[in-house]
Design a protein around this motif. Structure first.
Motif, PDB file in Angstrom:
ATOM      1  N   GLU A   1      38.813 -22.337  22.240  1.00 20.47           N
ATOM      2  CA  GLU A   1      39.210 -20.931  22.181  1.00 20.47           C
ATOM      3  C   GLU A   1      40.708 -20.799  22.450  1.00 20.47           C
ATOM      4  O   GLU A   1      41.420 -20.039  21.786  1.00 20.47           O
ATOM      5  CB  GLU A   1      38.414 -20.117  23.193  1.00 20.47           C
ATOM      6  CG  GLU A   1      38.798 -18.647  23.239  1.00 20.47           C
ATOM      7  CD  GLU A   1      38.023 -17.878  24.300  1.00 20.47           C
ATOM      8  OE1 GLU A   1      38.432 -16.746  24.618  1.00 20.47           O
ATOM      9  OE2 GLU A   1      37.011 -18.409  24.815  1.00 20.47           O
TER      10      GLU A   1
ATOM     11  N   ASP B   1      31.022 -31.421  24.549  1.00 21.68           N
ATOM     12  CA  ASP B   1      29.784 -30.829  24.074  1.00 21.68           C
ATOM     13  C   ASP B   1      29.887 -30.570  22.579  1.00 21.68           C
ATOM     14  O   ASP B   1      30.969 -30.542  21.994  1.00 21.68           O
ATOM     15  CB  ASP B   1      29.503 -29.510  24.806  1.00 21.68           C
ATOM     16  CG  ASP B   1      29.299 -29.715  26.295  1.00 21.68           C
ATOM     17  OD1 ASP B   1      28.690 -30.740  26.656  1.00 21.68           O
ATOM     18  OD2 ASP B   1      29.748 -28.863  27.081  1.00 21.68           O
TER      19      ASP B   1
ATOM     20  N   VAL C   1      30.170 -28.073  19.998  1.00 19.69           N
ATOM     21  CA  VAL C   1      30.685 -26.701  20.027  1.00 19.69           C
ATOM     22  C   VAL C   1      30.771 -26.170  18.600  1.00 19.69           C
ATOM     23  O   VAL C   1      31.500 -26.717  17.768  1.00 19.69           O
ATOM     24  CB  VAL C   1      32.083 -26.651  20.688  1.00 19.69           C
ATOM     25  CG1 VAL C   1      32.619 -25.226  20.676  1.00 19.69           C
ATOM     26  CG2 VAL C   1      32.019 -27.190  22.110  1.00 19.69           C
TER      27      VAL C   1
ATOM     28  N   VAL D   1      35.482 -29.005  24.140  1.00 20.25           N
ATOM     29  CA  VAL D   1      35.207 -28.127  25.273  1.00 20.25           C
ATOM     30  C   VAL D   1      35.378 -26.695  24.770  1.00 20.25           C
ATOM     31  O   VAL D   1      36.441 -26.348  24.246  1.00 20.25           O
ATOM     32  CB  VAL D   1      36.167 -28.410  26.445  1.00 20.25           C
ATOM     33  CG1 VAL D   1      35.877 -27.475  27.611  1.00 20.25           C
ATOM     34  CG2 VAL D   1      36.038 -29.867  26.889  1.00 20.25           C
ATOM     35  N   PRO D   2      34.353 -25.827  24.878  1.00 24.88           N
ATOM     36  CA  PRO D   2      34.422 -24.488  24.263  1.00 24.88           C
ATOM     37  C   PRO D   2      35.649 -23.688  24.676  1.00 24.88           C
ATOM     38  O   PRO D   2      36.346 -23.128  23.828  1.00 24.88           O
ATOM     39  CB  PRO D   2      33.124 -23.826  24.745  1.00 24.88           C
ATOM     40  CG  PRO D   2      32.198 -24.957  25.040  1.00 24.88           C
ATOM     41  CD  PRO D   2      33.054 -26.075  25.521  1.00 24.88           C
ATOM     42  N   SER D   3      35.938 -23.624  25.989  1.00 24.90           N
ATOM     43  CA  SER D   3      37.062 -22.819  26.448  1.00 24.90           C
ATOM     44  C   SER D   3      38.390 -23.357  25.918  1.00 24.90           C
ATOM     45  O   SER D   3      39.316 -22.592  25.632  1.00 24.90           O
ATOM     46  CB  SER D   3      37.093 -22.774  27.981  1.00 24.90           C
ATOM     47  OG  SER D   3      37.242 -24.078  28.516  1.00 24.90           O
TER      48      SER D   3
ATOM     49  N   LEU E   1      32.301 -23.900  16.069  1.00 19.13           N
ATOM     50  CA  LEU E   1      33.630 -23.287  16.065  1.00 19.13           C
ATOM     51  C   LEU E   1      33.590 -21.780  15.850  1.00 19.13           C
ATOM     52  O   LEU E   1      34.586 -21.099  16.113  1.00 19.13           O
ATOM     53  CB  LEU E   1      34.493 -23.933  14.983  1.00 19.13           C
ATOM     54  CG  LEU E   1      34.957 -25.372  15.272  1.00 19.13           C
ATOM     55  CD1 LEU E   1      35.781 -25.899  14.114  1.00 19.13           C
ATOM     56  CD2 LEU E   1      35.763 -25.429  16.556  1.00 19.13           C
TER      57      LEU E   1
ATOM     58  N   PRO F   1      34.232 -20.002  19.585  1.00 16.98           N
ATOM     59  CA  PRO F   1      35.618 -19.975  20.078  1.00 16.98           C
ATOM     60  C   PRO F   1      36.559 -19.168  19.187  1.00 16.98           C
ATOM     61  O   PRO F   1      37.427 -18.452  19.689  1.00 16.98           O
ATOM     62  CB  PRO F   1      36.005 -21.461  20.101  1.00 16.98           C
ATOM     63  CG  PRO F   1      34.723 -22.188  20.234  1.00 16.98           C
ATOM     64  CD  PRO F   1      33.710 -21.376  19.500  1.00 16.98           C
TER      65      PRO F   1
ATOM     66  N   THR G   1      30.339 -27.689  13.564  1.00 23.41           N
ATOM     67  CA  THR G   1      30.191 -27.949  14.996  1.00 23.41           C
ATOM     68  C   THR G   1      30.927 -29.236  15.343  1.00 23.41           C
ATOM     69  O   THR G   1      30.718 -30.271  14.708  1.00 23.41           O
ATOM     70  CB  THR G   1      28.703 -28.076  15.383  1.00 23.41           C
ATOM     71  OG1 THR G   1      28.039 -26.852  15.062  1.00 23.41           O
ATOM     72  CG2 THR G   1      28.553 -28.360  16.877  1.00 23.41           C
TER      73      THR G   1
END
Length: 650
Positions: free
Chosen positions: A532, A489, A491, A527-529, A493, A496, A523
């Motif tokens: 992070e 996606d 994302v 994957v966001p998770s 930054l 995160p 951006t």
């Protein structure tokens, strides 16, 4: 009288130490109770779940699977429902068991079967084609492979006698002729892959496939699959896309695709050899006699002429062969009739016949042979003469049988390893949790009864269980990054990074760390998770390995790095993230090893940790189309570099 079961204090105590997630759902669908395992499953504290809507139908006696989207990753749980009275209210008890690993393992097996089916379809495509149709068959087979990996173009390379590479098959067939030479730059990359027997993905490359100097907008990502036999490199299968795998399509592991180039090149070699052999048999009588394979000219199912190799194979003198009925060569009537019904018909209609049959020598000894037949071309062939080639393949069939036996044994071994992995990754967590839970209960209930040494022993047991649990979770996290292939996606930054800083707030405050962030942040495709987690690990390491006499100082900088021009348009830009600290640094000899799983530069007694943090970070970046490397000098600090593709502009 109401006979429904109720939950008392003893039951609460039992539920708290259970490894399965257990929740009580009220009649209005809200969560009335959740144990620690439920909090862990949903990624929240149990108290934070109370009062929230459960959001899923709870039907008594039903067993179903439930998708759970927690903070860090998606999980799948098996749900069981029972009716109960909770504080005087009719409610439901929900028991959730995490079966994510089992579901992912099943998906992995399905992917493997799909790839094996693809190889069968490619083999069938070549098997149905004549030798004169190898260009069309090659394009069709490459098209099947491109559909599977979602590539836009593909070409197959073979090394010529001069050592250069030649494009012998291309898809789509109409877009480029196969007679074009390979560009020198791409040829060097292929040569390096063959030398090291490794696959290679070139992201953002401007290397042209052809040597005429033109570039192709759809070839900014090139995947190279080498074709080697032992230490000898024959060629490569190259895939081309406008974007790396995972940019709007499912990512795949190039290593898992290694069988494909061998299959392609073997089929093309076989078709080319069949074509050359047929022409040689028809046009050159001298070659006919000297070939090591058994050859004979047949008219009306009788031998007209045979070479020495066939005579030796069948146990005759070469002068005794003319006039013999071909039936004398077959061990069974069925084989002879099969050639009569199919073989001669194919030859009369101008097709090449190829099949395996059981033959017999003059002594009666039986052997397996590969029989090929072709018509004798020419206007003077009014009698319907045909040329037949016979090759003894007894040893090959025995070797194939041994190979299949090894494959079957390997399949069984793989199944056992998969089962072991499931037990080690899922069932092993339960006894560790149970040990930790009961040692914790001992500490709470009877800790005051122990002397100082006894309490120290309890602390050692709790710490050991905690480390084992962390290592199991770390191994699972490491494996999940390999097995999963989420869609990437766009994302920003900022999110995160801010979440990572919030989760590290206590650590940063206690260490008096100073963090400088160059904002605004871009951006990226990720994957966001996972992003992070990358920030948490890298910033946490910078704090952990600060100099003992100094507060940590961490600089986070991001800049846009456009890829080199590709054709008329600029290539997709990249995001260059750097995380720099002034800590103890890393010795030059250890810079590459720090990414290895379980590798530790310092002992656990000095720095806590599992040795998995940087390995997980590298796996995330590598599997999502990026690149990570380290610059460091012992005693002066460390700089982590991450190269990640930017999200396209809307």
């Amino acid at each position: 009288m109401d006979t429904s079961p109720s939950i008392d204090q003893d039951f609460r105590t039992l539920v708290e130490v259970a490894t399965d997630a257990i929740m009580v759902i009220g009649g209005d669908g809200t969560i009335l109770y959740a144990n620690d395992a439920a909090g862990e499953l949903f990624g929240h504290r149990p108290a934070d779940l109370l009062g929230l809507p459960f959001g899923h139908p709870a039907i008594h006696g039903q067993i179903s699977e439930l998708d759970i989207h927690g903070r860090d990753r998606r999980r799948v749980a098996e749900m069981r429902v029972s009716s109960v009275h909770w504080e005087g209210e009719a409610s439901h008890v929900i028991i959730l068991r995490d079966v994510s690993d089992r579901v992912r393992m099943a998906a992995s097996l399905r992917d493997r079967l799909a790839f094996e089916q693809l190889l069968l379809e490619i083999s069938a495509t070549f098997a149905r084609a004549r030798s004169s149709e190898r260009q069309t068959a090659s394009a069709q087979a490459l098209g099947l492979f491109c559909d599977y990996v979602r590539a836009e173009q593909a070409f197959l390379l073979a090394r010529t006698e001069t050592g250069a590479f030649e494009i012998i098959a291309f898809y789509p067939a109409g877009e480029r002729g196969n007679d074009r030479a390979l560009s020198p730059a791409l040829g060097e990359e292929v040569e390096a892959c063959l030398r090291d027997n490794r696959v290679q993905a070139l992201v953002g490359t401007t290397l042209a496939a052809s040597g005429d100097g033109r570039t192709d907008d759809s070839a900014r990502w090139i995947g190279i699959l080498p074709l080697t036999d032992g230490e000898e490199g024959f060629g490569a299968l190259c895939l081309m896309r406008a974007t790396p795998p995972g940019f709007g399509a499912a990512a795949y592991d190039l290593e898992s695709l290694r069988p494909a180039p061998t299959l392609f090149l073997d089929a093309l070699r076989r078709m080319r050899l069949e074509d050359l052999l047929t022409r040689a048999m028809v046009k050159q009588a001298s070659v006919f006699r000297q070939l090591v394979e058994g050859l004979c000219l047949v008219r009306g199912r009788r031998v007209v002429q045979a070479n020495q190799a066939l005579a030796d194979m069948m146990g005759y003198q070469v002068d005794d062969m003319p006039g013999l009925e071909t039936k004398a060569f077959f061990a069974t009537e069925e084989s002879y009739e099969a050639v009569g019904e199919k073989g001669y018909q194919d030859v009369r209609e101008g097709r090449l016949y190829s099949a395996e049959h059981l033959f017999k020598r003059r002594t009666g000894e039986r052997f397996w042979g590969e029989l090929k037949g072709a018509p004798v071309e020419g206007e003077d062939n009014a009698d319907g003469e045909s040329v037949w080639v016979l090759r003894d393949i007894t040893d090959l069939r025995e070797a194939a049988a041994r190979k299949q036996q090894l494959i079957d044994e390997l399949s069984r071994s793989n199944a056992e390893l998969e089962r072991f992995a499931f037990i080690a990754s899922h069932d092993l967590k339960e006894p560790v949790r149970m040990v930790a839970s009961y040692v914790n209960l001992l500490s709470k209930r009877y800790g005051n009864s122990f002397d100082g040494e006894g309490r120290e022993f309890l602390n050692f047991a709790l710490e050991g269980a905690r480390r084992i649990h962390q290592m199991i979770e770390g191994i699972l996290d490491y494996a999940r990054i390999e097995a999963s292939s989420p869609d990437l996606d766009a994302v920003a930054l900022e999110g995160p990074l801010d979440r990572a800083l919030a989760s590290l707030a206590d650590t940063l405050r206690d260490s008096e760390a100073r963090i400088t962030v160059q904002r605004p942040l871009p951006t990226v495709l990720a994957v966001p998770s996972e992003m992070e987690r990358v920030f948490v690990n890298l910033i946490g390491n910078a704090v952990k390995f600060a100099k003992p006499d100094q507060s940590p100082h961490i600089d986070i900088m991001v800049e846009t790095c456009p890829s080199p021009p590709k054709g008329k348009d600029q290539g997709s830009p990249l995001c260059h993230i750097t995380i720099r600290d002034a800590g103890i640094g890393i010795p030059e000899a250890a810079r590459e090893k720090v990414f290895d799983i379980f590798w530790r530069l310092h002992g656990r007694e000095k720095y806590d940790g599992t040795g998995l943090g940087l390995a997980i970070v590298k796996r995330i970046i590598d599997r999502r189309g990026g690149r990570i490397w380290i610059e460091s000098r012992e005693g002066t600090g460390t700089t982590i570099h991450i190269l990640q593709p930017l999200a396209p502009s809307p």
